[in-house]
Structure formats: structure tokens, C-alpha cells
Design a protein around this motif. Structure first.
Motif, PDB file in Angstrom:
ATOM      1  N   TRP A  14     -11.262  33.188  47.498  1.00 15.24           N
ATOM      2  CA  TRP A  14     -11.166  34.131  46.377  1.00 15.24           C
ATOM      3  C   TRP A  14     -12.219  33.819  45.320  1.00 15.24           C
ATOM      4  CZ3 TRP A  14     -10.330  32.688  41.351  1.00 15.24           C
ATOM      5  CH2 TRP A  14      -9.853  31.399  41.141  1.00 15.24           C
ATOM      6  N   LEU A  15     -12.821  32.619  45.425  1.00 13.44           N
ATOM      7  CA  LEU A  15     -13.836  32.213  44.456  1.00 13.44           C
ATOM      8  C   LEU A  15     -15.028  31.611  45.201  1.00 13.44           C
ATOM      9  CD1 LEU A  15     -14.617  31.869  41.476  1.00 13.44           C
ATOM     10  CD2 LEU A  15     -13.498  29.636  41.538  1.00 13.44           C
ATOM     11  N   PRO A  16     -15.839  32.465  45.807  1.00 11.74           N
ATOM     12  CA  PRO A  16     -16.966  31.940  46.581  1.00 11.74           C
ATOM     13  C   PRO A  16     -18.066  31.341  45.715  1.00 11.74           C
ATOM     14  CG  PRO A  16     -17.018  34.328  46.550  1.00 11.74           C
ATOM     15  CD  PRO A  16     -15.738  33.903  45.887  1.00 11.74           C
TER      16      PRO A  16
ATOM     17  N   SER B   9      -8.518  32.811  34.803  1.00 11.13           N
ATOM     18  CA  SER B   9      -7.337  32.588  33.972  1.00 11.13           C
ATOM     19  C   SER B   9      -6.094  33.221  34.592  1.00 11.13           C
ATOM     20  CB  SER B   9      -7.581  33.147  32.574  1.00 11.13           C
ATOM     21  OG  SER B   9      -8.725  32.551  32.000  1.00 11.13           O
ATOM     22  N   ARG B  10      -6.236  34.446  35.059  1.00 14.09           N
ATOM     23  CA  ARG B  10      -5.097  35.143  35.681  1.00 14.09           C
ATOM     24  C   ARG B  10      -4.656  34.453  36.972  1.00 14.09           C
ATOM     25  NH1 ARG B  10      -4.334  40.896  34.205  1.00 14.09           N
ATOM     26  NH2 ARG B  10      -3.426  41.001  36.271  1.00 14.09           N
ATOM     27  N   THR B  11      -5.622  33.995  37.735  1.00 15.92           N
ATOM     28  CA  THR B  11      -5.298  33.311  38.983  1.00 15.92           C
ATOM     29  C   THR B  11      -4.568  32.006  38.708  1.00 15.92           C
ATOM     30  OG1 THR B  11      -7.160  34.341  40.107  1.00 15.92           O
ATOM     31  CG2 THR B  11      -6.261  32.356  41.114  1.00 15.92           C
ATOM     32  N   ALA B  12      -4.958  31.301  37.659  1.00 13.43           N
ATOM     33  CA  ALA B  12      -4.266  30.061  37.296  1.00 13.43           C
ATOM     34  C   ALA B  12      -2.798  30.329  36.995  1.00 13.43           C
ATOM     35  CB  ALA B  12      -4.947  29.407  36.105  1.00 13.43           C
ATOM     36  N   VAL B  13      -2.522  31.428  36.294  1.00 11.65           N
ATOM     37  CA  VAL B  13      -1.130  31.784  35.995  1.00 11.65           C
ATOM     38  C   VAL B  13      -0.378  32.083  37.288  1.00 11.65           C
ATOM     39  CG1 VAL B  13       0.369  33.509  34.892  1.00 11.65           C
ATOM     40  CG2 VAL B  13      -1.599  32.576  33.663  1.00 11.65           C
ATOM     41  N   LYS B  14      -1.001  32.850  38.172  1.00 15.48           N
ATOM     42  CA  LYS B  14      -0.341  33.202  39.440  1.00 15.48           C
ATOM     43  C   LYS B  14      -0.076  31.979  40.309  1.00 15.48           C
ATOM     44  CE  LYS B  14      -2.111  37.886  39.750  1.00 15.48           C
ATOM     45  NZ  LYS B  14      -2.973  38.807  40.483  1.00 15.48           N
ATOM     46  N   LEU B  15      -0.999  31.023  40.290  1.00 13.60           N
ATOM     47  CA  LEU B  15      -0.798  29.805  41.086  1.00 13.60           C
ATOM     48  C   LEU B  15       0.259  28.900  40.458  1.00 13.60           C
ATOM     49  CD1 LEU B  15      -4.505  29.000  42.021  1.00 13.60           C
ATOM     50  CD2 LEU B  15      -2.702  29.862  43.538  1.00 13.60           C
TER      51      LEU B  15
END
Length: 76
Positions: free
Chosen positions: A5-7, A25-31
Motif C-alpha cells: 500500500w506504500l510502495p 495518518s489514516r492508515t495508522a488509525v486503521k492499523l
């Protein structure tokens, strides 16, 4: 790397870099909280809380600093 998701942190413009910072930032919340149901339920707790909104802005700003540095601040 195609499945990542982060190449890369590299972006063409600062605007793309900022969008990437928001995504980080959004991905950190989801994880951190993988339950979409819980995220939706607590959204109201911070949606009108100015301290929480400022904290969110600080996280995005920190991620934007990282992306900016990775991109040499978009200077040639």
C-alpha cells in the motif's frame, strides 16, 4: 512491491505529498483500530473536539515533514 500500500514516499508535487501524509495518518488509525464499526462509533467523540482535531493535524504535519524530506522538499 506491487502489493504494497506504500510502495514509495516519492511524489511529484507537494500537494501529492500532503495527500500521502493524510493517507499515512489514516492508515495508522486503521492499523491501530482495525474495527470499522468502532472507528465509526467513536468518530463523534472527536469530531467536535478542538484538541483532538489539533492533535490530528499535528500527526498529519509530522507525516508531511517525513514525505517532504524524502522528496528533497521538491527542489531540483
Amino acid at each position: 512491491m506491487a502489493d504494497s500500500w506504500l510502495p514509495s514516499l516519492l511524489t511529484a508535487t507537494p500537494e501529492e505529498g500532503y495527500a500521502l501524509a493524510v493517507k499515512l495518518s489514516r492508515t495508522a488509525v486503521k492499523l491501530t483500530q482495525p474495527s470499522a464499526e468502532i472507528r465509526e462509533r467513536v468518530r463523534g467523540d472527536y469530531a467536535e473536539n478542538f484538541e483532538a482535531l489539533i492533535a490530528i493535524s499535528q500527526v498529519v504535519a509530522t507525516n508531511f515533514q517525513t514525505v517532504s524530506a524524502a522528496n528533497g522538499y521538491w527542489r531540483s
